[in-house]
Scaffold this motif. Structure first.
Motif, short mmCIF file in Angstrom:
data_model
loop_
_atom_site.label_atom_id
_atom_site.label_comp_id
_atom_site.label_asym_id
_atom_site.label_seq_id
_atom_site.Cartn_x
_atom_site.Cartn_y
_atom_site.Cartn_z
N GLN A 81 43.03 25.36 50.01
CA GLN A 81 44.47 25.56 50.18
C GLN A 81 45.26 25.02 48.98
O GLN A 81 46.22 24.26 49.14
N ASP A 82 44.83 25.44 47.82
CA ASP A 82 45.41 25.02 46.55
C ASP A 82 46.47 26.04 46.12
O ASP A 82 46.16 27.21 45.88
N GLU A 83 47.72 25.61 46.02
CA GLU A 83 48.82 26.51 45.64
C GLU A 83 48.62 27.08 44.23
O GLU A 83 48.95 28.24 43.98
N ASN A 84 48.10 26.26 43.30
CA ASN A 84 47.87 26.76 41.94
C ASN A 84 46.80 27.85 41.94
O ASN A 84 46.89 28.82 41.18
N ALA A 85 45.77 27.68 42.78
CA ALA A 85 44.73 28.70 42.89
C ALA A 85 45.31 29.99 43.47
O ALA A 85 44.93 31.10 43.05
N LEU A 86 46.23 29.87 44.42
CA LEU A 86 46.90 31.05 44.99
C LEU A 86 47.65 31.81 43.91
O LEU A 86 47.60 33.04 43.84
N GLN A 87 48.36 31.08 43.04
CA GLN A 87 49.09 31.73 41.95
C GLN A 87 48.14 32.42 40.97
O GLN A 87 48.40 33.54 40.52
N ARG A 88 47.01 31.76 40.67
CA ARG A 88 46.02 32.36 39.76
C ARG A 88 45.41 33.62 40.38
O ARG A 88 45.22 34.63 39.70
N LEU A 89 45.13 33.55 41.68
CA LEU A 89 44.54 34.70 42.37
C LEU A 89 45.51 35.88 42.37
O LEU A 89 45.12 37.02 42.08
N ASN A 90 46.77 35.63 42.68
CA ASN A 90 47.76 36.71 42.68
C ASN A 90 47.96 37.29 41.27
O ASN A 90 48.11 38.50 41.11
N SER A 91 47.93 36.43 40.27
CA SER A 91 48.08 36.90 38.89
C SER A 91 46.91 37.79 38.49
O SER A 91 47.06 38.75 37.73
N TYR A 92 45.74 37.47 39.02
CA TYR A 92 44.54 38.26 38.72
C TYR A 92 44.57 39.59 39.47
O TYR A 92 44.23 40.65 38.91
N LEU A 93 44.97 39.59 40.75
CA LEU A 93 44.92 40.78 41.59
C LEU A 93 46.02 41.80 41.28
O LEU A 93 45.81 43.01 41.40
#
Length: 223
Positions: A42-54
């Motif tokens: 539940q890492d917010e930074n990881a969520l941002q990276r995932l959305n940037s990738y997708l």
């Protein structure tokens, strides 16, 4: 002089485009890592990276808009509420803070889960022509207390408010330490998308990571 400069400039631009294309190539295990860090840790930074990738190949409309902190707090309150409903009103009021701290620690413990990618293989997608799926065989390591003895609901009802508060505090401390671990094996699928010469990976239901972890985690705690 102008012609050579133009050629040099075009060569530089071509090189930069190639470099940019190369930096967009992300390995399947790295994509899994983004999903894992987002939905398990539940890492917010990881969520941002995932959305940037997708976003470049799925579109912004398919980006994840979940509020991870709110989702976590809602789950803590949900578990706390279910626990307290089995108690008398006075005991529920007296033990509310300790119960919240207990379930907060229990769920926070899940964020400390680690994983190892054992193997990666590519298989044909049976539901789409000329499409492939990358399957990752993963072992996830759940931290758990060394001893996980639990009281049944009837025993809890017989305890005084003070006894229950002390019980919850002791259990909270046990989870904070969590010196043992449970291993959960899972095959995680990443669907391949070809676009502009690049191969992208995505999973439409990453919540399965959390569902299976929760199932094994809470089942192990009840023994």
């Amino acid at each position: 002089m102008k012609s050579p400069m133009r050629i040099l400039l075009l060569m530089m631009l071509f090189s930069l485009q190639n470099l940019f294309a190369q930096t967009k190539a992300v390995k399947p295990e790295q994509v899994f890592g983004m999903y894992f860090d987002t939905f398990v840790k539940q890492d917010e930074n990881a969520l941002q990276r995932l959305n940037s990738y997708l976003t470049p190949f799925l579109g912004s409309e398919n980006a994840y808009t979940i509020n991870l902190e709110k989702s976590f707090n809602d789950e803590v309150q949900n578990l706390t509420g279910m626990f307290l409903t089995g108690l008398s009103k006075d005991k529920a009021v007296a033990c509310k803070i300790e119960a919240e701290q207990y379930f907060n620690t229990v769920l926070s413990n899940l964020k400390n889960t680690g994983y190892t990618v054992n193997s990666i293989k590519e298989v044909k997608n049976e539901y789409a022509d000329n499409s492939f799926i990358t399957e990752l065989s993963v072992d996830m390591r759940l931290p758990v207390p060394a001893q996980m003895s639990q009281l049944n609901p009837e025993e809890i009802k017989k305890m005084s408010a003070e006894e229950l508060k002390n019980y919850l505090k002791n259990k909270t401390n046990e989870f904070a330490k969590s010196e043992s671990e449970v291993v959960v094996h899972q095959v995680f699928k990443l669907y391949q998308v070809k676009k502009e010469g690049n191969t992208y990976f995505w999973n439409g239901g990453p919540q399965e990571l959390v569902w299976k972890l929760n199932e094994v985690y809470f089942k192990s705690l009840s023994h």
